[in-house]
Design a protein around this motif. Structure first.
Motif, PDB file in Angstrom:
ATOM      1  N   HIS A 282       1.225  -1.400   0.269  1.00  0.00           N
ATOM      2  CA  HIS A 282       0.284  -0.457   0.050  1.00  0.00           C
ATOM      3  C   HIS A 282       1.032   1.080   0.371  1.00  0.00           C
ATOM      4  O   HIS A 282       1.937   1.324   0.435  1.00  0.00           O
ATOM      5  CB  HIS A 282      -0.810  -0.208   1.269  1.00  0.00           C
ATOM      6  N   ALA A 283       0.167   2.352  -0.876  1.00  0.00           N
ATOM      7  CA  ALA A 283       0.905   4.015  -0.703  1.00  0.00           C
ATOM      8  C   ALA A 283      -0.142   4.598   0.006  1.00  0.00           C
ATOM      9  O   ALA A 283      -1.630   4.714  -0.167  1.00  0.00           O
ATOM     10  CB  ALA A 283       1.516   3.707  -1.451  1.00  0.00           C
ATOM     11  N   THR A 284       0.507   5.901   0.415  1.00  0.00           N
ATOM     12  CA  THR A 284      -0.162   6.952   1.227  1.00  0.00           C
ATOM     13  C   THR A 284       0.669   8.196   0.717  1.00  0.00           C
ATOM     14  O   THR A 284       1.601   8.220   1.327  1.00  0.00           O
ATOM     15  CB  THR A 284      -0.709   6.956   2.571  1.00  0.00           C
ATOM     16  N   VAL A 285       0.249   9.681   1.540  1.00  0.00           N
ATOM     17  CA  VAL A 285       0.356  10.645   1.129  1.00  0.00           C
ATOM     18  C   VAL A 285      -0.104  11.745   2.058  1.00  0.00           C
ATOM     19  O   VAL A 285      -1.854  11.438   2.091  1.00  0.00           O
ATOM     20  CB  VAL A 285       0.156  10.930   0.059  1.00  0.00           C
ATOM     21  N   ASP A 296      -2.496  15.351   9.395  1.00  0.00           N
ATOM     22  CA  ASP A 296      -4.384  14.837   9.157  1.00  0.00           C
ATOM     23  C   ASP A 296      -4.139  13.259   8.656  1.00  0.00           C
ATOM     24  O   ASP A 296      -3.398  12.419   8.176  1.00  0.00           O
ATOM     25  CB  ASP A 296      -5.128  15.331   7.976  1.00  0.00           C
ATOM     26  N   THR A 297      -5.508  12.247   8.204  1.00  0.00           N
ATOM     27  CA  THR A 297      -5.004  10.645   8.349  1.00  0.00           C
ATOM     28  C   THR A 297      -4.898  10.920   7.176  1.00  0.00           C
ATOM     29  O   THR A 297      -5.267  11.352   5.770  1.00  0.00           O
ATOM     30  CB  THR A 297      -6.289  10.509   7.808  1.00  0.00           C
ATOM     31  N   PRO A 298      -3.902  10.171   6.287  1.00  0.00           N
ATOM     32  CA  PRO A 298      -3.082   9.888   5.266  1.00  0.00           C
ATOM     33  C   PRO A 298      -3.790   9.091   4.066  1.00  0.00           C
ATOM     34  O   PRO A 298      -4.601   9.188   4.153  1.00  0.00           O
ATOM     35  CB  PRO A 298      -1.395   8.686   5.472  1.00  0.00           C
ATOM     36  N   VAL A 299      -3.637   9.765   2.873  1.00  0.00           N
ATOM     37  CA  VAL A 299      -5.286   9.099   1.952  1.00  0.00           C
ATOM     38  C   VAL A 299      -4.154   8.103   0.613  1.00  0.00           C
ATOM     39  O   VAL A 299      -2.993   8.509   0.410  1.00  0.00           O
ATOM     40  CB  VAL A 299      -4.265  10.590   0.571  1.00  0.00           C
ATOM     41  N   ARG A 365       1.241   0.246   8.159  1.00  0.00           N
ATOM     42  CA  ARG A 365       1.119   1.197   8.961  1.00  0.00           C
ATOM     43  C   ARG A 365       1.707   2.730   8.108  1.00  0.00           C
ATOM     44  O   ARG A 365       1.237   4.470   8.598  1.00  0.00           O
ATOM     45  CB  ARG A 365       2.611   1.952   9.565  1.00  0.00           C
ATOM     46  N   THR A 366       0.698   2.531   6.065  1.00  0.00           N
ATOM     47  CA  THR A 366       0.557   3.354   5.457  1.00  0.00           C
ATOM     48  C   THR A 366      -0.136   4.239   5.701  1.00  0.00           C
ATOM     49  O   THR A 366       0.145   5.776   5.803  1.00  0.00           O
ATOM     50  CB  THR A 366       0.880   3.224   4.125  1.00  0.00           C
ATOM     51  N   GLY A 367      -1.793   3.774   6.481  1.00  0.00           N
ATOM     52  CA  GLY A 367      -2.419   4.759   6.720  1.00  0.00           C
ATOM     53  C   GLY A 367      -2.788   5.446   8.500  1.00  0.00           C
ATOM     54  O   GLY A 367      -3.792   6.035   8.771  1.00  0.00           O
ATOM     55  N   GLU A 368      -1.684   5.516   9.173  1.00  0.00           N
ATOM     56  CA  GLU A 368      -1.503   5.902  10.476  1.00  0.00           C
ATOM     57  C   GLU A 368      -0.935   7.409  10.673  1.00  0.00           C
ATOM     58  O   GLU A 368       0.066   7.453   9.744  1.00  0.00           O
ATOM     59  CB  GLU A 368      -0.808   5.291  11.572  1.00  0.00           C
ATOM     60  N   ALA A 369      -1.760   8.309  11.315  1.00  0.00           N
ATOM     61  CA  ALA A 369      -1.087   9.969  11.144  1.00  0.00           C
ATOM     62  C   ALA A 369      -0.131   9.534  12.022  1.00  0.00           C
ATOM     63  O   ALA A 369       0.629  10.395  12.065  1.00  0.00           O
ATOM     64  CB  ALA A 369      -2.578  10.266  11.410  1.00  0.00           C
ATOM     65  N   GLY A 370      -0.029   8.463  13.056  1.00  0.00           N
ATOM     66  CA  GLY A 370       0.897   9.463  13.801  1.00  0.00           C
ATOM     67  C   GLY A 370       2.323   8.820  14.002  1.00  0.00           C
ATOM     68  O   GLY A 370       2.255   7.914  12.507  1.00  0.00           O
ATOM     69  N   ALA A 371       2.809   8.795  15.235  1.00  0.00           N
ATOM     70  CA  ALA A 371       4.314   8.620  14.468  1.00  0.00           C
ATOM     71  C   ALA A 371       5.180   7.406  15.143  1.00  0.00           C
ATOM     72  O   ALA A 371       5.754   7.609  15.572  1.00  0.00           O
ATOM     73  CB  ALA A 371       5.398   9.908  15.697  1.00  0.00           C
ATOM     74  N   ASP A 372       3.880   6.740  16.239  1.00  0.00           N
ATOM     75  CA  ASP A 372       4.755   5.896  16.865  1.00  0.00           C
ATOM     76  C   ASP A 372       5.401   4.772  16.617  1.00  0.00           C
ATOM     77  O   ASP A 372       6.474   4.333  16.925  1.00  0.00           O
ATOM     78  CB  ASP A 372       3.761   5.616  18.278  1.00  0.00           C
ATOM     79  N   ALA A 373       5.014   4.427  15.870  1.00  0.00           N
ATOM     80  CA  ALA A 373       5.249   2.693  14.558  1.00  0.00           C
ATOM     81  C   ALA A 373       5.985   2.828  14.152  1.00  0.00           C
ATOM     82  O   ALA A 373       7.290   2.192  13.620  1.00  0.00           O
ATOM     83  CB  ALA A 373       4.444   3.049  13.327  1.00  0.00           C
ATOM     84  N   TYR A 374       6.372   4.157  13.852  1.00  0.00           N
ATOM     85  CA  TYR A 374       8.507   4.471  13.226  1.00  0.00           C
ATOM     86  C   TYR A 374       8.623   5.100  14.200  1.00  0.00           C
ATOM     87  O   TYR A 374       9.907   5.789  14.289  1.00  0.00           O
ATOM     88  CB  TYR A 374       8.074   6.011  12.292  1.00  0.00           C
ATOM     89  N   THR A 375       9.901   3.638  14.342  1.00  0.00           N
ATOM     90  CA  THR A 375      10.690   3.560  15.183  1.00  0.00           C
ATOM     91  C   THR A 375      12.829   3.834  14.750  1.00  0.00           C
ATOM     92  O   THR A 375      13.157   3.837  15.564  1.00  0.00           O
ATOM     93  CB  THR A 375      10.512   2.670  16.088  1.00  0.00           C
ATOM     94  N   GLY A 376      12.543   3.675  13.598  1.00  0.00           N
ATOM     95  CA  GLY A 376      13.552   4.038  12.669  1.00  0.00           C
ATOM     96  C   GLY A 376      13.668   4.796  11.645  1.00  0.00           C
ATOM     97  O   GLY A 376      12.584   5.321  11.890  1.00  0.00           O
ATOM     98  N   THR A 377      14.869   5.845  11.205  1.00  0.00           N
ATOM     99  CA  THR A 377      15.794   6.217  10.760  1.00  0.00           C
ATOM    100  C   THR A 377      16.214   6.670   9.549  1.00  0.00           C
ATOM    101  O   THR A 377      17.356   5.431   9.236  1.00  0.00           O
ATOM    102  CB  THR A 377      15.995   7.743  11.217  1.00  0.00           C
TER     103      THR A 377
END
Length: 606
Positions: A282-285, A296-299, A365-377
């Motif tokens: 999946h992909a979102t923007v 906001d909620t990713p599209v 986790r493409t549909g999540e607005a929050g940052a918690d799932a993104y633990t790496g950079t």
């Protein structure tokens, strides 16, 4: 020379990419009569190139009993009948590939039925030589327009076994022979030639047989359609193919900065240099709120109506248009779920921008607005090469090296000189269209040398040469209007002659002009004090700059970046106030001075 058994009359096939080409198909006034009725390409196929590994001796592609592996092609995602997108052209891999029927045509003046408008023709081609790997084949063909006019084009096809990796459309690991399979590279090429975009194409005549030394094989041909109503807002050039993870069931959240804005968007993903397809779940923007958090909620994005897609080796894919208001000068989050495992990726390494990655096995986790799932950079941009917006006047492409890429500018601040230029273009008082500005800079890139060879997993991420990547990174960019060519210091630092750099710059300009782009040349900035910037390198730089300033019409305009950033008291050095500290790369102030010095009207003509 014709080594395939006769089948129909003639054939042609298409694909698109960077190889050479070079006589623009400008229509002539003369109306040459068609001597052969045009036929669809598939009906002209008269040669078999692809065979099954279990019976390699039954297919003779090159007159010496050698062939391509059907299994290798399937492993690369090149399955029979599949649409392969290359450099903004959509080609169909022959449905007959791997069967008992011919899958390509040996060019010998056949007339191919092809109708419609386009800004270029893309051919999927290769040459063959029965005596072993050869030097390639070239010939002149003709485009006939429906108004009765015509124009010629030059089609050059590298050898399928000896051609360069840097410009290949797809590379395969084996060659099938009558004695079995050999671990030897085999390659196909996409070559694009210009058209008169204001005329309807009626047919295309393939080049005549180039002679007894080689055959020119055509697998597909396509009209490359322009992208009216779209403007390139952001881009990154693929610099190499590097090992990762492997990434398994993870989501990338990539941060990119727009130049132009618009009421809708689409993204471009590319699997450049890869040997295998990659699956996109999946992909979102979304707009960035801060870090990995969306405002906001990713599209959701779709690909030909589906939530996910698979990108064949070497190919690209555009998402479907989505109604999503994109502001100018804003950060977007483009999130991509990779079901995986993904062990290597095509990547732009010097992003000067932090992006984010979820943990292994964390899922979509493409549909999540929050940052918690993104633990790496990440400080790279894998797969993502473009963001386009609805509307707008088209784009300016900045073709360059690390100075254009923004090396040594402030991380996450978007202070590269193309970023500053984009802000200037949005000033309503400028009197110039608010072009998008897309950055095709690659750190350590050269004009005439492929530092990364274009094949295989590598830690080298300097990209193939500007000459090798011009099609992908400039000519195929969405609605490109003008290209700023600012490159050459790395060639000079590593010993390339001034004459070779000048010849390379002339070649870039000629190819861009053949496609109707305005070409602006930038003088090479000084770098005395950096280890490789010797007095000899500086002397050669002066020769190249003298040519750029007085180029005899090679460029439509010149930007004297050298004069902007040099120290008047010591012209072979960067002015200390503009020096990032390494004496090679201007810092934020120097990059801003370069962009501020550009007369904006030079980007559009007078």
């Amino acid at each position: 020379m014709r080594v395939g058994r006769p089948w129909s009359a003639a054939g042609i096939v298409a694909g698109g990419a960077v190889l050479v080409l070079l006589a623009p198909a400008a229509p002539s006034v003369a109306q040459a009569p068609t001597t052969t009725k045009p036929l669809p390409l598939e009906r002209l196929f008269d040669n078999r190139a692809v065979g099954d590994d279990t019976a390699p001796g039954t297919v003779d592609f090159d007159g010496a009993g050698n062939s391509l592996s059907a299994q290798d092609l399937r492993a690369a995602g090149w399955t029979p009948g599949r649409t392969i997108a290359l450099d903004a052209a959509r080609l169909t891999w022959p449905r007959s590939a791997g069967s008992a029927r011919p899958d390509n045509v040996i060019a010998d003046g056949q007339s191919v039925q092809l109708r419609g408008r386009g800004d270029a023709l893309t051919f999927l081609v290769a040459s063959s030589t029965p005596g072993g790997p050869g030097a390639g084949a070239s010939g002149t063909g003709r485009v006939r327009y429906r108004d009765g006019s015509s124009g010629t084009y030059t089609l050059s096809a590298p050898d399928w076994r000896a051609g360069p990796a840097a410009t290949k459309a797809v590379g395969l690991p084996h060659v099938n022979t009558a004695d079995g399979q050999r671990p030897e590279a085999a390659r196909l090429y996409a070559v694009t030639v210009p058209l008169r975009g204001d005329r309807q194409v009626g047919s295309v005549t393939l080049p005549k047989d180039p002679g007894p030394g080689a055959d020119l094989h055509v697998f597909a041909v396509s009209l490359r359609q322009p992208a009216p109503g779209w403007t390139g807002s952001w881009a990154a050039s693929t610099a190499g193919y590097t090992k990762v993870g492997p990434w398994t069931d993870q989501t990338l959240r990539l941060v990119v900065h727009t130049s132009a804005g618009g009421p809708g968007a689409r993204i471009r993903l590319e699997n450049t240099f890869a040997a295998a397809p990659v699956d996109i779940g999946h992909a979102t923007v979304a707009l960035q709120a801060g870090g990995a958090a969306a405002s906001d909620t990713p599209v959701p994005l779709t690909f030909r109506g589906r939530a996910g897609t698979s990108i064949p080796a070497g190919a690209q894919v555009f998402s479907d248009p989505v109604s999503f208001p994109v502001p100018a000068d804003a950060n977007l989050l483009v999130s991509i779920h990779l079901p995986g495992p993904v062990a290597a990726v095509p990547v732009h390494t010097q992003a000067t921008q932090r992006s984010f990655l979820s943990a292994p096995g964390s899922g979509d986790r493409t549909g999540e607005a929050g940052a918690d799932a993104y633990t790496g950079t990440l400080t790279t941009w894998p797969f993502l090469t473009g963001v386009d917006v609805r509307g707008g006047p088209g784009s300016v492409v900045a073709l360059g090296d690390s100075i254009t890429d923004g090396t040594k500018s402030t991380m996450d601040a978007n202070r590269r000189w193309p970023d500053v230029l984009a802000r200037r273009l949005r000033d309503p008082s400028s009197g110039v269209p608010a072009y998008g500005v897309v950055n095709s800079g690659i750190s350590a890139n050269r004009v005439v040398t492929d530092v990364y060879p274009g094949d295989g997993v590598s830690t080298v991420t300097s990209g193939v040469s500007a000459a090798s990547r011009l099609e992908r990174d400039v000519l195929a960019q969405t609605s490109a209007r003008t290209v700023v060519v600012f490159q050459g210091i790395n060639d000079l630092r590593w010993g390339t002659s001034a004459e070779s750099v000048i010849a390379g710059l002339k070649g870039l300009a000629a190819r861009a002009h053949a496609r109707g782009l305005r070409v602006v040349g930038g003088t090479i900035t000084p770098c005395e004090g950096e280890a490789l910037c010797t007095a000899d390198a500086d002397a050669r730089r002066s020769v190249v700059n003298a040519f750029i300033r007085d180029n005899g019409g090679v460029f439509d305009a010149v930007l004297d970046f050298d004069a902007v950033v040099r120290d008047p008291a010591h012209p072979s050095r960067i002015l200390p106030a503009y020096d990032s500290g390494d004496h090679l790369h201007p810092g934020d102030a120097g990059l801003k001075a370069m962009a501020d010095a550009i007369p904006l009207r030079t980007l559009m003509g007078q």
